[in-house]
Write a protein that holds these residues in place. Structure first.
Motif, mmCIF file in Angstrom:
data_model
loop_
_atom_site.group_PDB
_atom_site.id
_atom_site.type_symbol
_atom_site.label_atom_id
_atom_site.label_comp_id
_atom_site.label_asym_id
_atom_site.label_seq_id
_atom_site.Cartn_x
_atom_site.Cartn_y
_atom_site.Cartn_z
ATOM 1 N N LYS A 147 0.841 -1.184 0.000
ATOM 2 C CA LYS A 147 0.000 0.000 0.000
ATOM 3 C C LYS A 147 0.884 1.245 0.000
ATOM 4 O O LYS A 147 1.983 1.248 0.568
ATOM 5 C CB LYS A 147 -0.913 0.023 1.225
ATOM 6 C CG LYS A 147 -1.937 -1.112 1.246
ATOM 7 C CD LYS A 147 -2.937 -0.973 0.104
ATOM 8 C CE LYS A 147 -4.035 -2.028 0.208
ATOM 9 N NZ LYS A 147 -4.971 -1.954 -0.933
ATOM 10 N N VAL A 148 0.406 2.295 -0.643
ATOM 11 C CA VAL A 148 1.179 3.524 -0.782
ATOM 12 C C VAL A 148 1.622 4.072 0.576
ATOM 13 O O VAL A 148 2.754 4.545 0.729
ATOM 14 C CB VAL A 148 0.361 4.586 -1.544
ATOM 15 C CG1 VAL A 148 1.032 5.950 -1.473
ATOM 16 C CG2 VAL A 148 0.190 4.170 -2.998
ATOM 17 N N ASN B 256 -6.814 12.827 -5.714
ATOM 18 C CA ASN B 256 -7.395 11.487 -5.591
ATOM 19 C C ASN B 256 -7.216 10.958 -4.167
ATOM 20 O O ASN B 256 -6.307 11.366 -3.454
ATOM 21 C CB ASN B 256 -6.706 10.502 -6.554
ATOM 22 C CG ASN B 256 -6.883 10.871 -8.001
ATOM 23 O OD1 ASN B 256 -7.868 10.528 -8.635
ATOM 24 N ND2 ASN B 256 -5.890 11.585 -8.537
ATOM 25 N N THR C 17 -5.761 8.269 -2.502
ATOM 26 C CA THR C 17 -4.797 7.237 -2.874
ATOM 27 C C THR C 17 -4.415 6.307 -1.722
ATOM 28 O O THR C 17 -3.533 5.463 -1.883
ATOM 29 C CB THR C 17 -3.504 7.894 -3.422
ATOM 30 O OG1 THR C 17 -2.926 8.710 -2.388
ATOM 31 C CG2 THR C 17 -3.785 8.740 -4.641
ATOM 32 N N ASP D 109 -5.686 3.733 -0.441
ATOM 33 C CA ASP D 109 -5.854 2.297 -0.672
ATOM 34 C C ASP D 109 -5.135 1.816 -1.944
ATOM 35 O O ASP D 109 -5.268 0.647 -2.325
ATOM 36 C CB ASP D 109 -7.344 1.949 -0.769
ATOM 37 C CG ASP D 109 -8.055 2.131 0.566
ATOM 38 O OD1 ASP D 109 -7.423 1.858 1.605
ATOM 39 O OD2 ASP D 109 -9.213 2.571 0.568
ATOM 40 N N TRP D 110 -4.403 2.724 -2.589
ATOM 41 C CA TRP D 110 -3.691 2.346 -3.803
ATOM 42 C C TRP D 110 -2.450 1.535 -3.457
ATOM 43 O O TRP D 110 -1.857 1.689 -2.382
ATOM 44 C CB TRP D 110 -3.248 3.582 -4.575
ATOM 45 C CG TRP D 110 -4.338 4.321 -5.276
ATOM 46 C CD1 TRP D 110 -5.666 4.283 -4.996
ATOM 47 C CD2 TRP D 110 -4.181 5.237 -6.358
ATOM 48 N NE1 TRP D 110 -6.355 5.130 -5.822
ATOM 49 C CE2 TRP D 110 -5.473 5.720 -6.680
ATOM 50 C CE3 TRP D 110 -3.101 5.706 -7.084
ATOM 51 C CZ2 TRP D 110 -5.685 6.646 -7.701
ATOM 52 C CZ3 TRP D 110 -3.298 6.628 -8.095
ATOM 53 C CH2 TRP D 110 -4.581 7.085 -8.404
ATOM 54 N N THR D 111 -2.026 0.693 -4.396
ATOM 55 C CA THR D 111 -0.726 0.041 -4.266
ATOM 56 C C THR D 111 0.337 0.988 -4.835
ATOM 57 O O THR D 111 0.021 1.938 -5.559
ATOM 58 C CB THR D 111 -0.670 -1.285 -5.046
ATOM 59 O OG1 THR D 111 -0.822 -1.018 -6.443
ATOM 60 C CG2 THR D 111 -1.751 -2.244 -4.575
ATOM 61 N N GLN E 272 0.125 1.040 -8.563
ATOM 62 C CA GLN E 272 -0.965 1.872 -9.087
ATOM 63 C C GLN E 272 -0.568 3.347 -9.116
ATOM 64 O O GLN E 272 -0.825 4.051 -10.090
ATOM 65 C CB GLN E 272 -2.219 1.689 -8.233
ATOM 66 C CG GLN E 272 -2.969 0.393 -8.481
ATOM 67 C CD GLN E 272 -4.166 0.253 -7.560
ATOM 68 O OE1 GLN E 272 -4.026 0.266 -6.329
ATOM 69 N NE2 GLN E 272 -5.345 0.126 -8.131
ATOM 70 N N LEU E 273 0.057 3.781 -8.036
ATOM 71 C CA LEU E 273 0.463 5.187 -7.967
ATOM 72 C C LEU E 273 1.532 5.497 -9.012
ATOM 73 O O LEU E 273 1.438 6.495 -9.736
ATOM 74 C CB LEU E 273 0.983 5.522 -6.566
ATOM 75 C CG LEU E 273 1.455 6.965 -6.371
ATOM 76 C CD1 LEU E 273 0.308 7.944 -6.627
ATOM 77 C CD2 LEU E 273 2.019 7.172 -4.972
ATOM 78 N N SER F 276 0.185 5.582 -12.465
ATOM 79 C CA SER F 276 -0.538 6.832 -12.675
ATOM 80 C C SER F 276 0.429 7.978 -12.924
ATOM 81 O O SER F 276 0.192 8.836 -13.783
ATOM 82 C CB SER F 276 -1.424 7.126 -11.455
ATOM 83 O OG SER F 276 -2.183 8.292 -11.660
#
Length: 213
Positions: A34-35, A71, A73, A75-77, A80-81, A84
């Motif tokens: 997770k980020v 955004n 973020t 819950d982003w991995t 994903q970040l 993006s």
């Protein structure tokens, strides 16, 4: 992701530099995190593995903050970040390429911290302009301009003369190119200014002159 934490990561991104490799499995494990759990060691590993480039580190960090501002973020991995970020960087480069489309070579400005900034497409890349302008340079120059940039004292002298020039960004970029290519210690201060004069007078440089003022 917390913006204060992102600001710290932006700073860390600019500090790490290495060419060694880590295992792909370790990189994959970081990308799945997770980020909010991303830390300095993870960033260093991603740079060393080549997943992100140290030369793009500050730009990546800036985009990370921009994305987090618009955004949720948390819950982003990490993947994903960063995907993006890469997409936004590509969009920005494409927009610049459309606006400044003068040829088929990518033209970048070098920054002192090692980053490069894309400024458009030209007939020749800036590196090719420098290489061409470096041929058949004068053997001697007047005064300090005849000094080779091979000592701290001469680097200081060169930096002072660059700051007083009409195009300090251009002359500074030539210095950075010579440094990055390992040619600086063989280069005279006068060479840098002669190369800059030749580039300024070239048709390939004309569309980008405002970017170097």
């Amino acid at each position: 992701m917390n913006l204060s934490k992102l600001s710290v990561l932006l700073l860390l991104l600019t500090l790490f530099a290495s060419s060694s490799c880590r295992s792909q499995s370790k990189t994959d494990a970081i990308l799945l995190k997770k980020v909010d759990s991303l830390n300095a060691t993870d960033i260093n590993t991603l740079i060393k593995s080549g997943y992100i480039r140290n030369t793009d580190a500050a730009i990546i960090g800036t985009y990370m903050i921009s994305i987090a501002q618009s955004n949720n973020t948390k819950d982003w991995t990490v993947k994903q970040l960063l995907d993006s970020v890469k997409a936004k960087m590509k969009q920005a480069d494409n927009a610049i390429a459309v606006k400044n489309n003068f040829g088929k070579d990518s033209v970048f400005i070098r920054l002192p911290n090692g980053n490069k900034m894309f400024i458009g497409m030209g007939e020749l890349s800036f590196e090719k302009m420098i290489a061409r302008a470096s041929a058949n340079l004068p053997e001697n120059y007047d005064g300090d301009y005849n000094l080779k940039i091979n000592s701290q004292e001469n680097i200081k002298t060169a930096s002072l003369l660059v700051s007083r020039s009409d195009y300090p960004a251009l002359v500074g970029n030539i210095l950075l190119y010579k440094r990055d290519s390992g040619q600086l210690k063989y280069t005279k201060i006068g060479d840098i200014f002669e190369i800059s004069k030749r580039i300024i007078n070239s048709k390939e440089f004309a569309p980008f002159m405002d970017s170097f003022k």
